[in-house]
Design a protein around this motif. Structure first.
Motif, PDB file in Angstrom:
ATOM      1  N   SER A 165      11.246 -12.307   2.375  1.00 41.18           N
ATOM      2  CA  SER A 165      10.016 -12.814   2.869  1.00 41.18           C
ATOM      3  C   SER A 165       9.101 -11.770   3.766  1.00 41.18           C
ATOM      4  O   SER A 165       7.956 -11.973   4.286  1.00 41.18           O
ATOM      5  CB  SER A 165      10.349 -13.963   3.992  1.00 41.18           C
ATOM      6  OG  SER A 165      11.340 -13.584   4.847  1.00 41.18           O
ATOM      7  N   THR A 166       9.730 -10.438   3.757  1.00 43.69           N
ATOM      8  CA  THR A 166       9.056  -9.512   4.721  1.00 43.69           C
ATOM      9  C   THR A 166       7.788  -8.896   3.987  1.00 43.69           C
ATOM     10  O   THR A 166       7.750  -8.948   2.832  1.00 43.69           O
ATOM     11  CB  THR A 166      10.233  -8.145   4.909  1.00 43.69           C
ATOM     12  OG1 THR A 166      11.462  -8.708   5.641  1.00 43.69           O
ATOM     13  CG2 THR A 166       9.525  -7.146   5.740  1.00 43.69           C
ATOM     14  N   ARG A 167       6.831  -8.914   4.783  1.00 44.30           N
ATOM     15  CA  ARG A 167       5.420  -8.159   4.296  1.00 44.30           C
ATOM     16  C   ARG A 167       5.673  -7.117   3.487  1.00 44.30           C
ATOM     17  O   ARG A 167       6.071  -6.071   4.314  1.00 44.30           O
ATOM     18  CB  ARG A 167       4.247  -8.631   5.123  1.00 44.30           C
ATOM     19  CG  ARG A 167       4.266  -7.661   6.193  1.00 44.30           C
ATOM     20  CD  ARG A 167       3.274  -7.978   7.297  1.00 44.30           C
ATOM     21  NE  ARG A 167       3.317  -6.811   8.278  1.00 44.30           N
ATOM     22  CZ  ARG A 167       2.726  -5.863   8.609  1.00 44.30           C
ATOM     23  NH1 ARG A 167       1.753  -5.651   7.532  1.00 44.30           N
ATOM     24  NH2 ARG A 167       2.773  -4.961   9.531  1.00 44.30           N
ATOM     25  N   THR A 168       4.900  -6.945   2.333  1.00 45.73           N
ATOM     26  CA  THR A 168       4.918  -5.647   1.919  1.00 45.73           C
ATOM     27  C   THR A 168       3.561  -4.890   2.171  1.00 45.73           C
ATOM     28  O   THR A 168       2.513  -5.502   2.131  1.00 45.73           O
ATOM     29  CB  THR A 168       5.015  -5.639   0.293  1.00 45.73           C
ATOM     30  OG1 THR A 168       6.260  -6.122  -0.043  1.00 45.73           O
ATOM     31  CG2 THR A 168       4.952  -4.202  -0.313  1.00 45.73           C
ATOM     32  N   VAL A 169       3.833  -3.758   2.699  1.00 48.21           N
ATOM     33  CA  VAL A 169       2.625  -2.725   3.083  1.00 48.21           C
ATOM     34  C   VAL A 169       2.803  -1.499   2.071  1.00 48.21           C
ATOM     35  O   VAL A 169       3.822  -0.738   2.170  1.00 48.21           O
ATOM     36  CB  VAL A 169       2.672  -2.493   4.703  1.00 48.21           C
ATOM     37  CG1 VAL A 169       1.594  -1.531   4.927  1.00 48.21           C
ATOM     38  CG2 VAL A 169       2.772  -3.490   5.381  1.00 48.21           C
ATOM     39  N   ARG A 170       1.600  -1.557   1.346  1.00 52.83           N
ATOM     40  CA  ARG A 170       1.337  -0.095   0.659  1.00 52.83           C
ATOM     41  C   ARG A 170       0.969   1.051   1.448  1.00 52.83           C
ATOM     42  O   ARG A 170       0.353   0.730   2.419  1.00 52.83           O
ATOM     43  CB  ARG A 170       0.361  -0.527  -0.425  1.00 52.83           C
ATOM     44  CG  ARG A 170       0.512  -1.679  -1.442  1.00 52.83           C
ATOM     45  CD  ARG A 170       1.937  -1.650  -2.021  1.00 52.83           C
ATOM     46  NE  ARG A 170       1.836  -0.348  -3.032  1.00 52.83           N
ATOM     47  CZ  ARG A 170       1.714  -0.219  -4.261  1.00 52.83           C
ATOM     48  NH1 ARG A 170       1.084  -1.154  -4.575  1.00 52.83           N
ATOM     49  NH2 ARG A 170       1.593   0.781  -4.926  1.00 52.83           N
ATOM     50  N   SER A 171       1.402   2.116   0.897  1.00 56.22           N
ATOM     51  CA  SER A 171       1.090   3.528   1.580  1.00 56.22           C
ATOM     52  C   SER A 171      -0.113   4.081   1.083  1.00 56.22           C
ATOM     53  O   SER A 171      -0.884   3.782   0.021  1.00 56.22           O
ATOM     54  CB  SER A 171       2.255   4.511   0.984  1.00 56.22           C
ATOM     55  OG  SER A 171       1.910   5.845   1.434  1.00 56.22           O
ATOM     56  N   GLY A 172      -0.852   4.579   2.221  1.00 57.00           N
ATOM     57  CA  GLY A 172      -2.224   5.491   1.711  1.00 57.00           C
ATOM     58  C   GLY A 172      -1.890   6.756   0.861  1.00 57.00           C
ATOM     59  O   GLY A 172      -0.822   7.039   0.500  1.00 57.00           O
TER      60      GLY A 172
END
Length: 589
Positions: free
Chosen positions: A473-480
């Motif tokens: 359930s943890t939100r995924t954050v993409r890298s710049g």
């Protein structure tokens, strides 16, 4: 021709069905069927062996041997044309020789190429075409003149608690009778607590089975070399990992080539990726010693490419060969001794660099390959990282210098700390400390170091692999994108940590797990490179400060004491690589 010997055989399919047949043959036009040893073309068909395993590495043979020519001998039945094709370093193709076959019975045809136009690269291969009738070809061999050195050859395999993989590899070796006939013996050095049932492999009287304490890859291969060179024997020794998928033809290619090099040389195979078996890891390697980076591609060498699309035409030579499958001639062992007792990692690099300094080059033979577990899918943040750093420093001490190494290590420590890899930071610090202890750190063969680093890492919860479902359930954050000014970004991330700022919690994929991205969060759920689970990194500013202080102290020591330690390793090298010195490790219970 009197004195001809087989340099290489051509097969049309891999030894098992999981590896791609496109690495062996290509149907250019029409319809054709293939087995491992034979190819049948229907009318109006054309096939080619301009493939990874189908090519003859002409450039290597011209550069490293004085063999003047190679003869392609093909057994054929039916009607058609045979072509001997060549390329240059740019991949441009030309026809070297041709022959027409027309027979109701099997007959041999021979085509010849002079090995005189391949200095910068290029290879040779066979093509066959039919018109109105079928053609069957088999027993395809590349023959070269020359008696060779006549050393004979053995295989030495090191294994540790991989009984199934070990036996599977040995069975593949035993299933190729011609390969087995070329070997005087197969030494299996078992260092595990779970003995491998090697008697099931079908090696018969050629099997030599030895058990000893776990001394790592260095100890296993040192024992294999030592056993092979006893009782007056002087064979080529083909070192081999237990967990590879073996192409047994590779063993014969290494032996045939090593027998005919102008001067004795270490001859290694290339690594193909086990999970992606059409991909090459790297064509030829060097080590960046000041930055402790192994496996760097030499200029012009392919890395991580699809071998169905790329041909190895440009000639490249590496500084060393890794020991997944690598031949060491007896002259090298007699000249420089055995490996350093470094337990794991960099032992093959050190040995290759030491051999080169003694006048014995390392040659990575194109078209000689084995499949080995993909490096990209291994987690860098594990106990072997200790040996990567400590042994890398030892090799730099013996064969390079430390220009820029302290700054590099400081940068590594900072990256580990801001990205919450506290176990990895502690592992780095321990590795530097143990390097500075001098050669005594190697006195037990590595067992104490393994236990110590594993115990250290258990103290850090971010080393535990957890199921993906437990944190799904943890939100995924993409890298710049990668920062253009990493030093400035590092300063910002450190400032954030000191001020207690963050973007909270996030899930981060393995491909996005760069330090500048993970450092944005207080809690990061990071996918393991193996894709088997995740690891949870949790911000701990007190621990980060503690490790930063310890790291600063050990790096200051490194700047002051590294050269003194290097002198000690250089002085100890001649003794530590003797058979008598290694015998003390072998006989420990």
């Amino acid at each position: 021709m009197i004195g001809e010997r087989t340099a290489q055989r051509t097969f049309f399919a891999p030894p098992r069905d999981r590896e791609p047949a496109e690495l062996y043959r290509e149907t250019v036009a029409g319809s054709a069927t293939a087995s491992r040893t034979a190819f049948a073309l229907e009318p109006h068909a054309r096939i080619s062996t301009n493939t990874y395993f189908g090519r003859f590495p002409a450039s290597h043979w011209q550069r490293w041997t004085d063999v003047p020519r190679v003869t392609l001998r093909v057994r054929a039945r039916g009607s058609g044309m045979l072509f001997l094709m060549a390329s240059d370093s740019l991949g441009r193709e030309r026809t070297v020789d041709s022959a027409r076959v027309h027979s109701a019975e099997s007959e041999y045809a021979e085509l010849t190429a002079e090995l005189n136009r391949f200095a910068d690269g290029g290879g040779l291969w066979m093509e066959a075409a039919t018109e109105n009738r079928r053609l069957r070809i088999d027993d395809v061999r590349w023959l070269v003149p020359g008696p060779g050195r006549g050393h004979g050859a053995v295989v030495a395999m090191c294994t540790h608690n991989r009984p199934e993989e070990c036996v599977a590899t040995l069975r593949t070796l035993a299933a190729d009778q011609e390969c087995l006939d070329a070997l005087d013996a197969v030494f299996v050095v078992d260092q595990g607590s779970d003995p491998a049932p090697v008697e099931r492999a079908g090696l018969g009287g050629k099997l030599r089975y030895v058990r000893q304490p776990n001394l790592g890859g260095a100890g296993g291969f040192a024992r294999g070399l030592s056993e092979a060179m006893t009782e007056g024997r002087r064979p080529h020794v083909v070192l081999m990992d237990d967990d590879i998928v073996l192409e047994p033809e590779t063993v014969l290619r290494l032996i045939a080539f090593a027998e005919l090099t102008v001067a004795p040389a270490i001859v290694g195979s290339q690594m193909l990726q086990l999970l992606h078996p059409h991909r090459l890891q790297v064509a030829a390697e060097y080590a960046d010693l000041p930055r402790l980076r192994a496996g760097r591609p030499v200029p012009g060498a392919f890395q991580d490419v699809d071998l169905r699309e790329h041909k190895l035409d440009l000639h490249v030579d590496g500084e060393y060969n890794a020991w997944w499958t690598c031949l060491v001639p007896p002259e090298v062992v007699e000249s420089i001794g055995l490996p350093m007792p470094m337990f794991f990692q960099w032992d093959d690099i050190e040995y290759g660099l030491r051999a080169r300094a003694a006048g014995h080059p390392s040659i990575t033979l194109a078209g000689a390959g084995v499949w080995h577990a993909d490096f990209w899918w291994k987690d860098w943040d594990d106990w072997p990282r200790y040996f990567s750093v400590r042994n890398g420093l030892i090799v730099a001490a013996l064969h390079g210098d430390f220009q820029g190494t302290a700054a590099f290590l400081a940068g590594e420590l900072a990256r580990y700390l801001v990205s919450m890899r506290y176990a990895l930071a502690a592992t780095l610090i321990l590795a530097i400390e143990d390097f500075l202890r001098g050669p005594d750190v190697l006195s037990d063969g590595g067992a104490q170091a393994v236990a110590a680093v594993r115990k250290l890492r258990l103290e850090h919860p971010e080393t535990q692999l957890r199921p993906v479902s437990s944190v799904a359930s943890t939100r995924t954050v993409r890298s710049g994108p990668e920062p253009s000014r990493p030093g400035l970004v590092m300063a910002k991330r450190i400032a954030w940590h000191l001020l207690g700022k963050s973007h909270g919690e996030a899930a981060v994929s393995a491909r996005d797990s760069e330090w500048w991205h993970v450092a944005l969060f207080d809690r990061a759920v990071v996918t393991d490179p193996s894709q088997e689970g995740v690891k949870i990194r949790q911000r701990d500013r007190a621990l980060a400060r503690k490790l930063a202080t310890e790291g600063a102290k050990v790096l200051l020591r490194f700047r002051k004491e590294a050269e003194q330690a290097a002198d000690q390793y250089r002085a100890a090298l001649p003794h530590m690589t003797t058979k008598d010195s290694w015998a003390q490790h072998f006989n420990k219970s």
